[in-house]
Design an enzyme around this catalytic site. Structure first.
Site, PDB file in Angstrom:
ATOM      1  CE1 TYR A 188      -9.116   0.714   8.964  1.00  0.00           C
ATOM      2  CE2 TYR A 188      -9.437   1.696  11.214  1.00  0.00           C
ATOM      3  CZ  TYR A 188      -8.443   1.557  10.062  1.00  0.00           C
ATOM      4  OH  TYR A 188      -7.501   2.245  10.132  1.00  0.00           O
ATOM      5  N   GLY A 245      -0.349   7.861   0.629  1.00  0.00           N
ATOM      6  CA  GLY A 245      -0.314   8.217   2.030  1.00  0.00           C
ATOM      7  C   GLY A 245       0.829   7.961   2.968  1.00  0.00           C
ATOM      8  N   GLY A 271       0.769  -1.284  -0.205  1.00  0.00           N
ATOM      9  CA  GLY A 271       0.036   0.078  -0.036  1.00  0.00           C
ATOM     10  C   GLY A 271       0.781   1.275  -0.022  1.00  0.00           C
TER      11      GLY A 271
END
Length: 282
Positions: free
Chosen positions: A170, A20, A16
């Site tokens: 989450y 970010g 990922g």
């Protein structure tokens, strides 16, 4: 702390890392002289992130890998590529994550938040363990969240089969990261250091789109903790810990229960079709 403290530049895979915290982590890793593998789901975004990291200044080599963590088959292909292209790995930073506002199933039939945030790093880590164990200082860093403290662990509703909430899914996936960290460290002993962290409440795409808020914390600070856990010599003996604000902290009470962590680990092994590691001797 620099990569020169290793006999060769360490090779670190950051999942990922196309934007970010992941991209900032890759940037900081490279600045130490480490070689970095930038991973993401989309080829063009991975290429753009890798270019941005390469052009930010002097540092180690930057490599690119593409794979959709919502697919277990793709996770296995990703691991195969690491073996085939590099044949070594010194640290794995499981950073990729999603926040799904509604319940969706992956092609494998798993709830997407649970699949991407927990099952994918669980499987990828196990597949890459042989390389990490060959390293002189193998490390696994799981990017969790303080949200794990609020997770409700209902063994009959782990994937929102009966009741779903976006935040609940989450939080549970982040509890999964912490439980995995604790149990993997227990089963590995000190062969590979395994730790997790809360990077802070940072204004990433996940926070803005998922939670609909802005965060007060700096992305540079959150990434720096992951980099330190991956490279710092003084943390080499540290394993099975949860880091908050850059320091070891108490995790959820659930994570302190070896029966809970062990059960969650073995259930996860069954879901991704892995034999898993043996339980430590009593």
């Amino acid at each position: 702390m620099t990569a020169h403290e290793f006999r060769r530049a360490p090779l670190v895979l950051v999942t990922g890392a196309s934007d970010g915290i992941g991209r900032e982590t890759a940037h900081q890793l490279r600045a130490t002289g480490a070689e970095v593998i930038v991973h993401g789901r989309e080829t063009n975004r991975v290429a753009a992130a890798a270019t941005a990291v390469r052009t930010a200044g002097a540092g180690g080599e930057v490599h690119e890998l593409v794979g959709d963590l919502a697919s277990l088959a793709a996770v296995r292909r990703l691991a195969d590529q690491v073996f085939e292209r590099f044949g070594r790995l010194d640290a794995l930073i499981n950073n990729a994550g999603v926040y799904m506002r509604s319940r969706e199933l992956t092609g494998d039939g798993f709830e997407r938040t649970f699949a991407v945030n927990h099952l994918a790093p669980f499987l990828l880590t196990h597949l890459l363990l042989p390389l990490l164990e060959e390293s002189t200082d193998g490390r696994v860093v799981n990017v969790a969240s303080v949200a794990h403290q609020n997770a409700r662990l209902d063994w009959d509703n782990l994937q929102g089969e009966h009741e779903f909430s976006a935040y609940g899914a989450y939080a549970l996936s982040k509890l999964g990261n912490v439980l995995f960290t604790v149990e993997l460290a227990r089963r590995l002993g000190h062969r590979v250091a395994v730790n997790c962290l809360h990077p802070g409440v940072i204004s990433t795409k996940l926070l803005r789109q998922g939670f609909g808020i802005q965060g007060p914390d700096r992305i540079e600070d959150g990434a720096a903790v992951a980099v330190r856990l991956a490279l710092a010599p003084d943390l080499a003996p540290t394993t099975g810990r949860y880091f908050l604000s850059g320091r070891p902290a108490a995790a959820s009470l659930l994570a302190a229960d070896p029966r809970v962590a062990g059960r969650f680990y073995e259930l996860s092994c069954a879901l991704v079709d892995l034999p898993g590691l043996p339980r430590p001797a009593a």
